[in-house]
Design an enzyme around this catalytic site. Structure first.
Site, PDB file in Angstrom:
ATOM      1  N   THR A  91       0.439  -0.861  -0.042  1.00 36.98           N
ATOM      2  CA  THR A  91      -0.244   0.336  -0.123  1.00 36.98           C
ATOM      3  C   THR A  91       0.975   1.611   0.153  1.00 36.98           C
ATOM      4  O   THR A  91       2.159   1.301   0.304  1.00 36.98           O
ATOM      5  CB  THR A  91      -0.519   0.055   1.633  1.00 36.98           C
ATOM      6  OG1 THR A  91      -1.529   1.504   1.348  1.00 36.98           O
ATOM      7  CG2 THR A  91       0.169  -0.112   2.794  1.00 36.98           C
ATOM      8  N   TYR A 134      -1.559   0.577  10.545  1.00 35.20           N
ATOM      9  CA  TYR A 134      -1.598  -0.078   9.411  1.00 35.20           C
ATOM     10  C   TYR A 134       0.016  -0.066   8.419  1.00 35.20           C
ATOM     11  O   TYR A 134      -0.329  -1.207   7.788  1.00 35.20           O
ATOM     12  CB  TYR A 134      -2.853   0.450   8.378  1.00 35.20           C
ATOM     13  CG  TYR A 134      -3.304  -0.199   7.257  1.00 35.20           C
ATOM     14  CD1 TYR A 134      -2.944  -1.178   6.275  1.00 35.20           C
ATOM     15  CD2 TYR A 134      -3.179   1.083   5.853  1.00 35.20           C
ATOM     16  CE1 TYR A 134      -3.548  -1.818   5.034  1.00 35.20           C
ATOM     17  CE2 TYR A 134      -3.503  -0.070   4.369  1.00 35.20           C
ATOM     18  CZ  TYR A 134      -3.098  -0.098   4.407  1.00 35.20           C
ATOM     19  OH  TYR A 134      -3.624  -0.898   3.034  1.00 35.20           O
TER      20      TYR A 134
END
Length: 313
Positions: free
Chosen positions: A123, A145
């Site tokens: 990501t 995250y």
């Protein structure tokens, strides 16, 4: 080719499973059907895949035996993860779902004589608050995250560096489109507009810049690794569009396509949320012939059509 896709009942995973199937590959699909969001939505995706001849097995990479799962696969596309930036998720959830699950998968692969090629799905959150960098610049993640997805990515690349497998990692940028998670911007926005509900807008987020990338353009980049496995081995690729739009512009496009103004309520900002993402895809263009083409208007019209057909008919 037999391809294992983890997280296959999710948003991007389900689209990728369909693409591999359409290309004539055998698809093995798994998902743990986490209740991070409504499980019925994942079951809906799984049902759609089933109609295409892809059965999604319920399996948790953190706990379940994996040896048989990976034993005769030629490629693994690893989507399974604890997604997004959420105050409701603990660090342990991010750690176990993103790092430990990835390590267990790699451990199952290690003793195989014929190891599958490993495509790790990462990501832009790895880069931190301003995701504008090239793949060889030092990442500065600012969320649990981003930190744990970086950890998972480096585990995969460590195995590649040691010659224990061949594989690469792709960092995705602000993906949207049909089946987008209900906690993501455009699904929430479209739902609010079509149901005449109030849309909760994080304070300051209307100024955020994003490389909003349509899901099929992301899948194009992933499947382009096929037949380029050697040149991609050990590499990282940014996948996204070079076009930047503010969140305010995205909201305006949805309002234009719906023909109405959406009522908004300002809510507190999310800690660790990115101020800017701008995909530098020079490397993907050069090595993968990557060329995303879908405009924001085109992609959002498709997402609106999907939402109407799926939830309002």
């Amino acid at each position: 080719m037999k391809v294992l896709i983890t997280g296959a009942a999710g948003f991007i995973g389900s689209h990728t499973a369909e693409r591999f199937k359409d290309m004539g590959h055998e698809v093995i699909a798994i998902d743990n059907f986490s209740d991070y969001y409504d499980v019925q939505l994942k079951e809906r995706n799984a049902s759609t895949l089933s109609k295409r001849g892809i059965e999604v097995s319920r399996l948790d990479l953190r706990y379940d035996p994996l040896d048989q799962l990976v034993s005769d696969c030629h490629m693994i596309v690893h989507f399974a993860a604890q997604p997004g930036i959420s105050a409701s998720c603990t660090f342990e959830q991010y750690l176990t779902n993103n790092v430990i699950a990835t390590q267990r998968l790699l451990t199952a692969i290690e003793p195989l004589q014929d190891k599958p090629y490993f495509i790790n799905i990462a990501t832009s959150s790895i880069y931190g608050l301003h995701a504008t960098m090239t793949e060889d610049q030092a990442p500065l993640p600012a969320s649990w995250y981003g930190v744990t997805k970086l950890g998972a990515e480096q585990l995969v690349l460590a195995y590649s560096r040691r010659g224990l497998l061949r594989g690469c990692s792709v960092r995705l940028y602000s993906v949207y489109g049909p089946r987008e998670r209900p906690d993501k911007l455009y699904t929430r926005l479209i739902a609010a507009g079509l149901k005449d509900e109030v849309f909760p807008l994080y304070e300051g987020s209307e100024k955020h810049l994003r490389s909003f990338t349509y899901v099929s353009d992301i899948v194009d980049g992933i499947v382009s690794i096929i037949d380029r496995e050697e040149i991609c081995n050990g590499e990282i690729f940014n996948l996204g569009t070079e076009e930047e739009n503010t969140t305010a512009t995205g909201i305006a496009v949805v309002e234009e396509l719906l023909g109405k103004t959406i009522r908004k309520e300002i809510t507190p900002p999310r800690p660790g949320d990115q101020a800017r993402t701008c995909a530098n895809i020079d490397k993907a263009r050069r090595l993968l012939d990557y060329d995303p083409k879908t405009t924001l208007h085109q992609g959002l019209q498709k997402q609106i059509d999907w939402y109407r057909e799926s939830f309002l008919n």
